[in-house]
Design a protein around this motif. Structure first.
Motif, mmCIF file in Angstrom:
data_model
loop_
_atom_site.group_PDB
_atom_site.id
_atom_site.type_symbol
_atom_site.label_atom_id
_atom_site.label_comp_id
_atom_site.label_asym_id
_atom_site.label_seq_id
_atom_site.Cartn_x
_atom_site.Cartn_y
_atom_site.Cartn_z
ATOM 1 N N TYR A 238 -27.399 31.725 26.925
ATOM 2 C CA TYR A 238 -28.216 31.834 28.131
ATOM 3 C C TYR A 238 -27.402 31.303 29.310
ATOM 4 C CZ TYR A 238 -31.926 32.076 24.606
ATOM 5 O OH TYR A 238 -32.696 32.421 23.518
ATOM 6 N N ILE A 239 -27.686 31.844 30.506
ATOM 7 C CA ILE A 239 -27.007 31.413 31.730
ATOM 8 C C ILE A 239 -28.047 31.190 32.816
ATOM 9 C CG2 ILE A 239 -25.303 31.977 33.503
ATOM 10 C CD1 ILE A 239 -24.013 33.924 31.536
ATOM 11 N N GLY A 240 -27.929 30.069 33.536
ATOM 12 C CA GLY A 240 -28.768 29.801 34.695
ATOM 13 C C GLY A 240 -27.963 29.907 35.969
ATOM 14 N N GLY A 241 -28.597 30.452 37.045
ATOM 15 C CA GLY A 241 -27.862 30.630 38.279
ATOM 16 C C GLY A 241 -28.727 30.537 39.514
ATOM 17 N N GLU A 242 -28.203 31.048 40.604
ATOM 18 C CA GLU A 242 -28.865 30.984 41.903
ATOM 19 C C GLU A 242 -30.121 31.856 41.958
ATOM 20 O OE1 GLU A 242 -26.301 30.415 45.759
ATOM 21 O OE2 GLU A 242 -25.483 32.058 44.580
ATOM 22 N N GLN A 243 -31.015 31.482 42.875
ATOM 23 C CA GLN A 243 -32.176 32.287 43.254
ATOM 24 C C GLN A 243 -32.963 32.781 42.046
ATOM 25 O OE1 GLN A 243 -31.407 35.173 46.332
ATOM 26 N NE2 GLN A 243 -29.897 33.872 47.331
ATOM 27 N N GLY A 244 -33.236 31.857 41.120
ATOM 28 C CA GLY A 244 -34.065 32.176 39.970
ATOM 29 C C GLY A 244 -33.400 33.036 38.920
ATOM 30 N N LEU A 245 -32.093 33.179 38.982
ATOM 31 C CA LEU A 245 -31.398 34.034 38.019
ATOM 32 C C LEU A 245 -31.270 33.331 36.669
ATOM 33 C CD1 LEU A 245 -29.863 36.691 37.525
ATOM 34 C CD2 LEU A 245 -27.768 35.479 38.160
ATOM 35 N N LEU A 246 -31.819 33.954 35.643
ATOM 36 C CA LEU A 246 -31.711 33.466 34.273
ATOM 37 C C LEU A 246 -31.345 34.654 33.399
ATOM 38 C CD1 LEU A 246 -32.049 30.876 32.574
ATOM 39 C CD2 LEU A 246 -34.379 31.627 32.075
ATOM 40 N N LEU A 247 -30.282 34.507 32.620
ATOM 41 C CA LEU A 247 -29.744 35.598 31.822
ATOM 42 C C LEU A 247 -29.707 35.223 30.346
ATOM 43 C CD1 LEU A 247 -26.660 36.409 34.102
ATOM 44 C CD2 LEU A 247 -28.835 37.656 34.064
ATOM 45 N N ARG A 248 -29.883 36.233 29.484
ATOM 46 C CA ARG A 248 -29.793 36.050 28.031
ATOM 47 C C ARG A 248 -28.850 37.107 27.461
ATOM 48 N NH1 ARG A 248 -34.954 36.666 26.626
ATOM 49 N NH2 ARG A 248 -34.709 38.921 26.551
ATOM 50 N N LEU A 249 -28.007 36.702 26.533
ATOM 51 C CA LEU A 249 -27.084 37.644 25.905
ATOM 52 C C LEU A 249 -27.840 38.585 24.979
ATOM 53 C CD1 LEU A 249 -24.187 38.615 25.343
ATOM 54 C CD2 LEU A 249 -24.089 36.919 23.491
ATOM 55 N N ASP A 250 -27.701 39.878 25.234
ATOM 56 C CA ASP A 250 -28.225 40.913 24.351
ATOM 57 C C ASP A 250 -27.093 41.318 23.419
ATOM 58 O OD1 ASP A 250 -28.753 43.619 23.339
ATOM 59 O OD2 ASP A 250 -30.502 43.608 24.662
ATOM 60 N N GLY A 251 -27.189 40.922 22.149
ATOM 61 C CA GLY A 251 -26.109 41.168 21.205
ATOM 62 C C GLY A 251 -25.737 42.626 21.041
ATOM 63 N N PRO A 252 -26.695 43.499 20.747
ATOM 64 C CA PRO A 252 -26.355 44.917 20.557
ATOM 65 C C PRO A 252 -25.721 45.549 21.798
ATOM 66 C CG PRO A 252 -28.513 44.451 19.626
ATOM 67 C CD PRO A 252 -28.088 43.220 20.367
ATOM 68 N N GLN A 253 -26.226 45.178 22.993
ATOM 69 C CA GLN A 253 -25.662 45.739 24.220
ATOM 70 C C GLN A 253 -24.369 45.056 24.636
ATOM 71 O OE1 GLN A 253 -28.189 46.786 27.651
ATOM 72 N NE2 GLN A 253 -29.931 45.999 26.494
ATOM 73 N N GLN A 254 -24.121 43.864 24.088
ATOM 74 C CA GLN A 254 -22.999 43.041 24.553
ATOM 75 C C GLN A 254 -23.049 42.902 26.064
ATOM 76 O OE1 GLN A 254 -20.110 41.408 22.471
ATOM 77 N NE2 GLN A 254 -22.226 41.301 21.737
ATOM 78 N N ARG A 255 -24.192 42.413 26.535
ATOM 79 C CA ARG A 255 -24.448 42.288 27.956
ATOM 80 C C ARG A 255 -25.461 41.174 28.198
ATOM 81 N NH1 ARG A 255 -24.007 45.480 32.439
ATOM 82 N NH2 ARG A 255 -25.534 45.135 34.092
ATOM 83 N N PHE A 256 -25.315 40.450 29.313
ATOM 84 C CA PHE A 256 -26.306 39.463 29.705
ATOM 85 C C PHE A 256 -27.386 40.152 30.533
ATOM 86 C CE2 PHE A 256 -23.074 36.411 28.506
ATOM 87 C CZ PHE A 256 -23.838 35.358 28.006
ATOM 88 N N VAL A 257 -28.610 40.103 30.024
ATOM 89 C CA VAL A 257 -29.735 40.766 30.686
ATOM 90 C C VAL A 257 -30.611 39.710 31.359
ATOM 91 C CG1 VAL A 257 -29.711 42.714 29.098
ATOM 92 C CG2 VAL A 257 -31.132 40.716 28.581
ATOM 93 N N LYS A 258 -31.259 40.127 32.427
ATOM 94 C CA LYS A 258 -32.079 39.199 33.211
ATOM 95 C C LYS A 258 -33.381 38.882 32.499
ATOM 96 C CE LYS A 258 -34.098 38.491 37.794
ATOM 97 N NZ LYS A 258 -34.307 39.069 39.145
ATOM 98 N N ILE A 259 -33.769 37.604 32.570
ATOM 99 C CA ILE A 259 -35.069 37.144 32.101
ATOM 100 C C ILE A 259 -35.918 36.854 33.332
ATOM 101 C CG2 ILE A 259 -36.322 35.390 30.806
ATOM 102 C CD1 ILE A 259 -33.776 34.826 29.237
ATOM 103 N N ASP A 260 -37.070 37.467 33.418
ATOM 104 C CA ASP A 260 -37.966 37.194 34.545
ATOM 105 C C ASP A 260 -38.579 35.804 34.405
ATOM 106 O OD1 ASP A 260 -37.574 39.658 35.786
ATOM 107 O OD2 ASP A 260 -39.126 40.617 34.562
ATOM 108 N N THR A 261 -38.568 35.054 35.492
ATOM 109 C CA THR A 261 -39.173 33.723 35.515
ATOM 110 C C THR A 261 -40.025 33.593 36.774
ATOM 111 O OG1 THR A 261 -37.498 32.527 36.810
ATOM 112 C CG2 THR A 261 -37.038 32.863 34.460
#
Length: 376
Positions: A238-261
């Protein structure tokens, strides 16, 4: 990617946690008691950290536990090691004099440090010695080698990235160095890991950092928000960032996707446990999810300054603010118990110690062990 301005990073980010680290220049550091006269260099990547007076406090920005030892990092390449629960510290040789902002350990032997000038360092002996795995010079070469062939084959996104890289390099005090800082790094037990930083910088490694691949475009972060904190649970990052940005690694996609908060302010950190995900940031804001980010609930910390660390203490989680305020959060009920103010001034980070009922916090005046007690 927004136009990088690594020479004045404080002006480009809202991260209050590292305000002092980014605001203190070399001239100010000369007045820090632990440092004698510093010979300034045009390239801090080529100059090892100077020795300091270990009897005087030195600024530490992050701390981590490595078995029975604790490792702290700070300004101008400072690395210190303690084997008595943080009461005394000994300096460790550092191959660079760049400012170091985060240290992480996967186990008692393997750890990583990141900081300014795109520095990534690694240890395999519990922090007694450190080797550079990546720096701003190698990072610039890596980016050009990675995106160059793609741009030549008509990849417009790669060509755009190359232009941004060239712009960033042109603003650096050292032309062949990409000087923007990495702000966090984390690896799992299989050698899979990531480093994140300013302007959306994101790297991936599958071999404990021996080799790195740019992953910036593999994230739902088209605006290139600063990325501040990493967490990992059972192979999911998981990654936390600016302006409410929270990301989770999607294994099959090999991509960090946004989590709504429900929060639009900056997340300085994320903690991931079995069945509990926590994201924390400005002005005491803390949010919890029991279903991996599908639903969230605010946790009323009643703290008025930014949150910098969440430290495990048995069944409780100790939340530490930049102002030195503490609360205890029950993992199951999320009930908050106020704790006595640490009264230690501005805090940058915190870590558990082997002694129950105590924490170690890092400050501009060095590390300090504090006792945890309920507020009256």
């Amino acid at each position: 990617m927004t136009s990088p301005c690594p020479a004045s990073f404080l002006l480009c980010t809202s991260r209050l946690l590292l305000a002092v680290a980014f605001a203190v220049g070399a001239s100010s550091l000369l007045t820090t008691p632990a440092y004698s006269a510093v010979a300034l260099s045009a390239d801090s990547l080529d100059v090892p950290a100077q020795r300091i007076d270990e009897h005087l406090p030195a600024p530490l920005l992050s701390v981590a536990t490595a078995g029975d030892a604790m490792i702290g990092v700070g300004l101008h390449g400072l690395i210190q090691r303690s084997i008595d629960e943080g009461r005394t510290w000994q300096q460790v040789d550092s191959p660079v004099s760049s400012d170091l902002v985060q240290v992480r350990f996967r186990d008692e032997r393997h750890g990583w440090i990141v900081g300014h000038d795109a520095v990534v360092m690694h240890t395999t002996d519990g922090g007694q010695s450190w080797q550079v795995q990546l720096d701003g010079r190698r990072w610039l070469t890596l980016l050009n080698a990675y995106y160059g062939p793609r741009a030549e084959h008509g990849d417009e996104a790669a060509a755009h990235t190359l232009k941004e890289v060239a712009m960033a390099a042109s603003t650096s005090a050292t032309p062949d160095v990409l000087a923007a800082p990495f702000l966090d790094v984390m690896f799992d037990e299989h050698g899979n890991g990531f480093a994140v930083g300013a302007f959306g910088m994101l790297l991936h490694s599958t071999d404990d950092g021996q080799n790195w691949q740019p992953w910036t475009e593999r994230s739902d972060n088209d605006r290139r928000m600063h990325l501040y904190g990493l967490a990992e649970q059972a192979g999911t990052f998981y990654i936390g960032g600016e302006q409410g940005l929270l990301l989770r690694l999607d294994g099959p996609q090999q991509r960090f996707v946004k989590i709504d908060t429900p929060y639009t302010g900056t997340y300085f950190g994320v903690r991931a446990f079995d069945g509990l995900l926590l994201a924390y940031g400005l002005r005491g804001n803390l949010f919890a999810s029991r279903d991996d980010g599908q639903q969230w609930q605010p946790v009323a910390t009643n703290l008025n300054s930014s949150l910098v660390s969440i430290v495990e203490q048995g069944d409780a989680l100790i939340v530490v603010s930049q102002g030195g305020q503490l609360v205890s959060v029950d993992r199951q009920s999320l009930q908050v118990t106020p704790l006595a103010d640490a009264r230690v001034g501005e805090v940058y980070a915190a870590s558990a110690t082997k002694q129950a009922g105590s924490l170690l916090v890092t400050r501009f005046s060095g590390a300090k062990v504090i006792d945890i007690a309920q507020a009256n």
